[in-house]
Enzyme design. Structure first.
Site, PDB file in Angstrom:
ATOM      1  N   LYS A  84      -4.880 -31.465 -62.516  1.00  0.00           N
ATOM      2  CA  LYS A  84      -4.687 -31.017 -61.129  1.00  0.00           C
ATOM      3  C   LYS A  84      -5.395 -29.683 -60.896  1.00  0.00           C
ATOM      4  O   LYS A  84      -6.144 -29.521 -59.936  1.00  0.00           O
ATOM      5  CB  LYS A  84      -3.181 -30.880 -60.823  1.00  0.00           C
ATOM      6  CG  LYS A  84      -2.469 -32.235 -60.745  1.00  0.00           C
ATOM      7  CD  LYS A  84      -0.940 -32.081 -60.716  1.00  0.00           C
ATOM      8  CE  LYS A  84      -0.259 -33.443 -60.771  1.00  0.00           C
ATOM      9  NZ  LYS A  84       1.189 -33.352 -60.951  1.00  0.00           N
ATOM     10  N   ASP A 117       4.328 -31.337 -52.886  1.00  0.00           N
ATOM     11  CA  ASP A 117       4.685 -32.597 -53.540  1.00  0.00           C
ATOM     12  C   ASP A 117       5.536 -33.472 -52.610  1.00  0.00           C
ATOM     13  O   ASP A 117       5.760 -34.647 -52.890  1.00  0.00           O
ATOM     14  CB  ASP A 117       5.476 -32.323 -54.834  1.00  0.00           C
ATOM     15  CG  ASP A 117       4.599 -32.441 -56.074  1.00  0.00           C
ATOM     16  OD1 ASP A 117       3.570 -33.142 -56.004  1.00  0.00           O
ATOM     17  OD2 ASP A 117       4.947 -31.831 -57.106  1.00  0.00           O
ATOM     18  N   GLN A 125       5.878 -28.891 -62.261  1.00  0.00           N
ATOM     19  CA  GLN A 125       5.622 -30.129 -63.000  1.00  0.00           C
ATOM     20  C   GLN A 125       6.922 -30.647 -63.618  1.00  0.00           C
ATOM     21  O   GLN A 125       7.622 -29.922 -64.312  1.00  0.00           O
ATOM     22  CB  GLN A 125       4.560 -29.872 -64.091  1.00  0.00           C
ATOM     23  CG  GLN A 125       4.118 -31.128 -64.824  1.00  0.00           C
ATOM     24  CD  GLN A 125       3.437 -32.153 -63.915  1.00  0.00           C
ATOM     25  OE1 GLN A 125       2.582 -31.808 -63.115  1.00  0.00           O
ATOM     26  NE2 GLN A 125       3.846 -33.413 -64.029  1.00  0.00           N
TER      27      GLN A 125
END
Ligand code: NAD
Length: 289
Positions: free
Chosen positions: A53, A120, A97
């Protein structure tokens, strides 16, 4: 029947090409979209996901910083970091994460991210906006699935979309996106571990989204001829002494039966990263309004 491969590399390249002018516009207004990535502990898979990412952000000339915390970090320390990042104007998106170590309440941490930096799309405010048909930040994997289908002109309007899996990050949001009048306008069936006679439903699908996390589970016996298959799964398996990644679809079995199929790897995976970038650009653009 030929089975068309729906390449996530091709679709994500098209998305990035379209993002360049939006990034230029932001930069000409003095804004460089920035992502703060938070990694707790040393989970090897998480390391790879975060690296992929952040590398993408760097290659596009965007700002990205990685905040590493030890696996025994106190929950309160992690919450303090999130609070600092919420107030740091260099970052338009915050990514924590997953999975987090067991002693940390993941829901509490995700809910601490300010909803306007929740790239997200996991915060209840963003999930709520999606469910009332006013999406702001949509979780990256389902958003990427909608993009790839649109890129390859697979029209959902009036079709029957069957989703296997009801997680908050994939199954449930893709079922909502597919059903929204302004987006998919499809008829949707959401199957899960409590579904009796899964094949009864999956064989009706014009578009079947497999997001159950079970290696090569969906074979030709689960689908009707000509169905479009979206394989979301990422599963590492050992075969003939070698480790490899497979999806939730047995790609060999469905080839020749399905009309189209997202491959694993290089299908939905690249779209997930692409949409994280898109959501971060979108978050920065909110400052222009
Ligand atoms: P999850 O474990 O949170 O949810 C799985 C869902 O599948 C559950 O709702 C469960 O009810 C359902 N399910 C499990 N077994 C079933 C069965 N036999 N029949 C019917 N339903 C069943 O998983 P998730 O986080 O949604 O991820 C699903 C898969 O997608 C995993 O392989 C994951 O690695 C992968 N994934 C890929 C990406 C990507 O970028 N490509 C992103 C997220 C997740």
């Amino acid at each position: 029947m030929d089975t068309k491969i729906l390449s996530g590399l091709e679709a994500s390249k098209a998305l990035f090409d379209g993002l360049l002018s939006r990034i230029d516009n932001l930069k000409s207004n003095g804004i460089t979209p920035g992502l703060a990535a938070v990694l707790v502990g040393e989970n090897p898979a998480s390391e790879i996901y975060v690296r992929n990412k952040t590398k993408k952000f760097e290659s596009l000339g965007l700002k990205t910083d990685l905040f590493r915390l030890d696996s025994d970090v106190k929950e309160s320390e992690l919450l303090n970091l999130i609070n600092d990042l919420n107030h740091n104007n260099d970052f338009h998106g915050i990514l924590v994460q997953l999975p987090l170590p067991k002693h940390i309440d993941s829901e509490k941490v995700l809910n601490a991210i300010t909803p306007t930096k929740d790239v997200d799309g996991f915060h209840p405010e963003n999930a709520g906006l999606l469910s009332i048909g006013k999406p702001r930040f949509v979780p990256c994997t389902p958003k990427g699935i909608m993009y790839i289908l649109n890129h390859f002109n697979i029209d959902l309007n009036g079709k029957h979309v069957v989703v296997i899996g009801r997680s908050n990050i994939v199954g449930r949001p893709i079922s909502i996106l597919s059903s929204l009048k302004s987006l998919g306008n499809a008829t949707v069936t959401l199957c899960h571990s409590g579904t009796k006679d899964l094949k009864y439903f999956s064989k009706q699908a014009d578009i079947l989204v497999a997001a159950l996390g079970s290696p090569e589970f969906v074979d030709a016996s689960y689908i009707k001829k000509g169905a479009c298959l979206v394989d979301v799964g990422i599963n590492r398996i050992e075969k003939n002494g070698k480790s490899r990644i497979v999806g939730d679809v047995n790609q060999e079995s469905v080839t020749g039966v399905a009309s189209s199929l997202t491959p694993v790897p290089k299908g939905v995976g690249p779209m997930t990263i692409a949409m994280l970038v898109e959501n971060t650009v979108l978050s920065a653009e909110l400052l222009l309004n």
